[in-house]
Scaffold this motif. Structure first.
Motif, PDB file in Angstrom:
ATOM      1  N   ALA A 190       0.831  -1.207   0.000  1.00 33.84           N
ATOM      2  CA  ALA A 190       0.000   0.000   0.000  1.00 33.84           C
ATOM      3  C   ALA A 190       0.863   1.253   0.000  1.00 33.84           C
ATOM      4  N   LEU A 194       0.970   4.120  -2.957  1.00 30.78           N
ATOM      5  CA  LEU A 194       0.574   5.486  -2.630  1.00 30.78           C
ATOM      6  C   LEU A 194       1.711   6.477  -2.867  1.00 30.78           C
ATOM      7  N   LEU A 213      -3.294   5.826  -6.772  1.00 30.52           N
ATOM      8  CA  LEU A 213      -3.824   6.202  -5.459  1.00 30.52           C
ATOM      9  C   LEU A 213      -5.099   5.426  -5.129  1.00 30.52           C
ATOM     10  N   ILE A 214      -5.944   5.248  -6.145  1.00 30.00           N
ATOM     11  CA  ILE A 214      -7.178   4.480  -5.925  1.00 30.00           C
ATOM     12  C   ILE A 214      -6.852   3.017  -5.652  1.00 30.00           C
ATOM     13  N   GLY A 216      -4.048   1.814  -4.548  1.00 28.99           N
ATOM     14  CA  GLY A 216      -3.325   1.705  -3.284  1.00 28.99           C
ATOM     15  C   GLY A 216      -4.216   1.737  -2.064  1.00 28.99           C
ATOM     16  N   MET A 217      -5.426   2.306  -2.199  1.00 26.44           N
ATOM     17  CA  MET A 217      -6.336   2.363  -1.062  1.00 26.44           C
ATOM     18  C   MET A 217      -6.871   0.992  -0.676  1.00 26.44           C
ATOM     19  N   ALA A 220      -4.322  -0.684   1.479  1.00 30.30           N
ATOM     20  CA  ALA A 220      -4.215   0.155   2.677  1.00 30.30           C
ATOM     21  C   ALA A 220      -5.368  -0.122   3.634  1.00 30.30           C
ATOM     22  N   SER A 221      -6.561  -0.302   3.082  1.00 32.71           N
ATOM     23  CA  SER A 221      -7.719  -0.566   3.938  1.00 32.71           C
ATOM     24  C   SER A 221      -7.651  -1.944   4.577  1.00 32.71           C
ATOM     25  N   LEU A 240     -12.258   0.202   5.822  1.00 31.81           N
ATOM     26  CA  LEU A 240     -13.379   0.792   5.103  1.00 31.81           C
ATOM     27  C   LEU A 240     -14.564  -0.185   5.086  1.00 31.81           C
TER      28      LEU A 240
END
Length: 323
Positions: A190, A194, A213-214, A216-217, A220-221, A240
């Motif tokens: 992640a 990012l 970025l999308i 990588g989320m 990350a979540s 999320l």
């Protein structure tokens, strides 16, 4: 390492060794017909746009096949591959060695009798197709060789799943269990995506930056996924609301806790779909394995999985009893 593992590691490492020997032998045999600087990088049309010396060619070839072959063999031994996964691992190693072995040899062939600096050297695209063919043929050979010898088998876990532990609950007592599943690789993935997205944003590549970025989320979540067991079943979620994976209680027959080899049993990490089973593999190690009423399995790697599996069995029993 026992004798069987030595034999399997040798089988996996063999194509890498052969590719290395063949490429270095070709370099030695054609030494007098090769320029000091070999054309080594080519544009889409086949024209050369990069060169390396012979010493660099040797170093790249040695590192490519020695390091990759060692990693392939080590993975096979450490991860205890079995059944079809074992055969595919061997075939994959042969495919890699066949493809890149051919490419490295083809680089030498196209440089034959070229002048100093390799002017006018090009790499015909049919060579790439031939390399793919060599990889396919090598993969078939590896698959056959793996099948000829004794293929390690995954132990039958069905009895474990059907004989899981329980947690004693009083009538009317409500219980739930939840743990976060630590992962060392998801935060790194992640963070890498990012950071690269931010760098591309400042460099002016907006479309690629937004995409990274999308994307990588998602990891990350799920950097610290949350596993819970309650009257609704077993749920795996991130920071999320989405994505979220839930297996309802009415789909579960029984559960157990056991060590899971993510690479050997599920082919990797993340959300995995395999014949007869699915799972969320954050890492190898202990996890909850639930046998579903349709005969499939769902698994998730998480600490304190014995408690989660025991509570799941208790809740399944309660539901069957109509409580």
């Amino acid at each position: 390492m026992n004798r069987k593992n030595v034999g399997r590691a040798t089988l996996v490492a063999l194509p890498f060794l052969l590719a290395l020997i063949v490429d270095l032998a070709l370099l030695a045999a054609f030494r007098d017909r090769l320029p000091g600087q070999l054309a080594s990088h080519f544009e889409a049309g086949g024209q050369a746009n990069g060169h390396v010396g012979r010493t660099s060619y040797v170093l790249v070839t040695v590192v490519l096949f020695v390091v990759t072959g060692a990693l392939w063999a080590t993975t096979m031994v450490k991860e205890n591959f079995s059944g079809r996964a074992y055969r595919l691992l061997v075939a994959g190693g042969y495919a890699f060695a066949g493809f890149f072995g051919y490419l490295m040899a083809a680089v030498l062939i196209v440089n034959l009798d070229a002048g100093e600096g390799a002017p006018g050297v090009s790499f015909p695209m049919w060579q790439l197709a031939a390399a793919l063919g060599a990889g396919v043929l090598a993969a078939g050979l590896g698959f056959v060789l793996a099948a000829l010898g004794p293929v390690p088998q995954q132990p039958d876990r069905s009895a474990e799943v059907m004989d899981g532990e329980r947690i004693v609950l009083a009538d009317g007592e409500v219980a739930g269990w939840a743990r976060s599943a630590d992962s060392w690789w998801l935060p790194l993935v992640a963070l890498g995506l990012l950071v690269l997205g931010v760098v591309l944003f400042f460099l002016g590549n907006w479309s690629a930056a937004v995409l990274l970025l999308i994307v990588g989320m998602v990891p990350a979540s799920f950097a610290r996924p949350y596993v819970s067991v309650d009257r609704r079943g077993i749920t795996v979620s991130g920071m999320l609301p989405w994505p979220r994976i839930r297996v309802p209680l009415d789909r579960i027959e029984a559960a157990t806790s056991r060590d899971i080899n993510a690479l050997a049993e599920y082919g990797g990490w993340g959300y995995r779909i395999r014949p007869g089973r699915t799972g969320v593999m954050i890492r190898s190690g202990e996890g909850i394995v639930a046998k579903l009423v349709d005969g499939r399995e769902f698994a998730v790697t998480v600490d304190d999985s014995a408690t989660g599996a025991a509570l799941l069995n208790t809740l399944v029993d309660r539901r069957r009893a109509g409580h």
